[in-house]
Design a protein around this motif. Structure first.
Motif, short mmCIF file in Angstrom:
data_model
loop_
_atom_site.label_atom_id
_atom_site.label_comp_id
_atom_site.label_asym_id
_atom_site.label_seq_id
_atom_site.Cartn_x
_atom_site.Cartn_y
_atom_site.Cartn_z
N SER A 1 -3.24 2.41 -5.90
CA SER A 1 -2.70 2.78 -4.59
C SER A 1 -1.78 1.69 -4.04
O SER A 1 -1.30 1.80 -2.92
CB SER A 1 -3.83 3.02 -3.60
OG SER A 1 -4.64 4.09 -4.04
N TYR A 2 -1.56 0.65 -4.82
CA TYR A 2 -0.74 -0.47 -4.37
C TYR A 2 0.39 -0.72 -5.36
O TYR A 2 0.20 -0.65 -6.57
CB TYR A 2 -1.60 -1.73 -4.23
CG TYR A 2 -2.66 -1.57 -3.19
CD1 TYR A 2 -2.43 -1.94 -1.87
CD2 TYR A 2 -3.91 -1.02 -3.51
CE1 TYR A 2 -3.41 -1.76 -0.90
CE2 TYR A 2 -4.88 -0.85 -2.56
CZ TYR A 2 -4.64 -1.22 -1.26
OH TYR A 2 -5.60 -1.04 -0.29
N GLN B 1 -7.49 3.56 -0.53
CA GLN B 1 -7.32 2.11 -0.39
C GLN B 1 -8.18 1.30 -1.36
O GLN B 1 -7.93 0.13 -1.58
CB GLN B 1 -7.59 1.67 1.05
CG GLN B 1 -6.53 2.17 2.00
CD GLN B 1 -6.72 1.63 3.41
OE1 GLN B 1 -7.72 1.01 3.74
NE2 GLN B 1 -5.72 1.86 4.24
N ASN B 2 -9.20 1.93 -1.95
CA ASN B 2 -10.06 1.22 -2.90
C ASN B 2 -9.57 1.34 -4.35
O ASN B 2 -10.12 0.71 -5.24
CB ASN B 2 -11.50 1.75 -2.81
CG ASN B 2 -12.11 1.44 -1.46
OD1 ASN B 2 -11.92 0.35 -0.91
ND2 ASN B 2 -12.82 2.40 -0.90
N LYS C 1 -2.86 7.06 0.04
CA LYS C 1 -3.66 6.89 -1.18
C LYS C 1 -5.00 6.24 -0.84
O LYS C 1 -5.18 5.66 0.23
CB LYS C 1 -2.91 6.00 -2.19
CG LYS C 1 -1.54 6.51 -2.59
CD LYS C 1 -1.68 7.60 -3.60
CE LYS C 1 -0.30 8.03 -4.09
NZ LYS C 1 -0.33 8.94 -5.18
N TYR D 1 0.84 -1.20 0.00
CA TYR D 1 0.00 0.00 0.00
C TYR D 1 0.87 1.25 0.00
O TYR D 1 1.84 1.35 0.76
CB TYR D 1 -0.92 -0.03 1.22
CG TYR D 1 -1.71 1.23 1.43
CD1 TYR D 1 -2.68 1.62 0.51
CD2 TYR D 1 -1.50 2.04 2.53
CE1 TYR D 1 -3.41 2.78 0.69
CE2 TYR D 1 -2.22 3.19 2.73
CZ TYR D 1 -3.17 3.56 1.80
OH TYR D 1 -3.89 4.72 1.98
N LYS D 2 0.52 2.21 -0.86
CA LYS D 2 1.22 3.50 -0.92
C LYS D 2 0.52 4.44 0.06
O LYS D 2 -0.63 4.81 -0.15
CB LYS D 2 1.16 4.08 -2.33
CG LYS D 2 1.86 3.24 -3.38
CD LYS D 2 1.67 3.84 -4.76
CE LYS D 2 2.20 2.96 -5.85
NZ LYS D 2 1.88 3.50 -7.18
N GLU D 3 1.23 4.77 1.12
CA GLU D 3 0.69 5.58 2.21
C GLU D 3 -0.01 6.84 1.71
O GLU D 3 0.49 7.54 0.83
CB GLU D 3 1.83 5.97 3.16
CG GLU D 3 1.37 6.45 4.51
CD GLU D 3 0.67 5.38 5.33
OE1 GLU D 3 -0.33 5.73 5.98
OE2 GLU D 3 1.10 4.21 5.31
#
Length: 194
Positions: free
Chosen positions: A37-38, A32-33, A30, A26-28
């Protein structure tokens, strides 16, 4: 070690060494859906990563020895960095300004460059470089029947990996530089620097 030496000399990359497990980081900050963002990182078997590292070192050694690495390439290259690239850019700008020439700087960010690097481009460039046949064979073999495994909530999904260099790959940066050489070594009009 004898096993790896034999694989290097024969130009073979065993199928069991080619399957990478994808982990998503996970990119802090961002959403999450949002899938973007990953960051997907591919973890191949240790023996596969070691063999890929060895063949990449052999390729890099060959390219250095035959002087096929452009001095214009600053990324993913031992002994140079972003600072060197910036210094080269500023020196060129300063030189043009002293000669009372106009200066324009164009910066390009190739989104997903590693992910979209075509295997056929890599193989063609390796062939054109006169790289030793066993190293060419290793890379051709690595690209054939390559798979990734993605753990999901519903179980494990397996997908063929048909292009690109996975994040975390040992060879990705070197292969990108190899293919990028073509753009760096083109003949550009006078007063254009790349």
């Amino acid at each position: 070690m004898i096993y790896k030496s034999k694989l290097l000399s024969l130009g073979l990359f065993p199928t069991s060494f080619k399957t990478g497990v994808i982990l998503l980081f996970y990119k802090e900050g961002k959403d999450q859906n949002d899938p973007k963002s990953y960051c997907p990182i591919s973890l191949p078997p240790s023996m596969g990563k070691l063999l890929e590292k060895l063949m990449t070192q052999r390729l890099t050694y060959f390219l250095k020895k035959t002087r096929q690495l452009s001095p214009k390439q600053f990324g993913f290259k031992e002994g140079v960095s972003f600072d060197h690239a910036l210094d080269s850019l500023l020196t060129t700008i300063d030189s043009h300004k002293r000669n009372k020439m106009h200066v324009a700087v164009v910066s390009i960010d190739i989104k997903g460059a590693f992910d979209n690097l075509k295997y056929s481009s890599i193989v063609e460039t390796l062939s054109n470089s006169q790289c030793p046949p066993n190293i060419q064979s290793l890379f051709r073999n690595l690209f054939k029947d390559r798979n990734v495994i993605i753990p999901t909530n519903e179980g494990v999904a397996q997908q063929p990996h048909t292009r690109g260099c996975p994040q975390g790959s040992c060879s990705g940066p070197s292969l990108w530089n190899l293919v990028a050489e073509e753009a760096l070594e083109q003949q550009y009009p006078a007063n254009i620097a790349i």
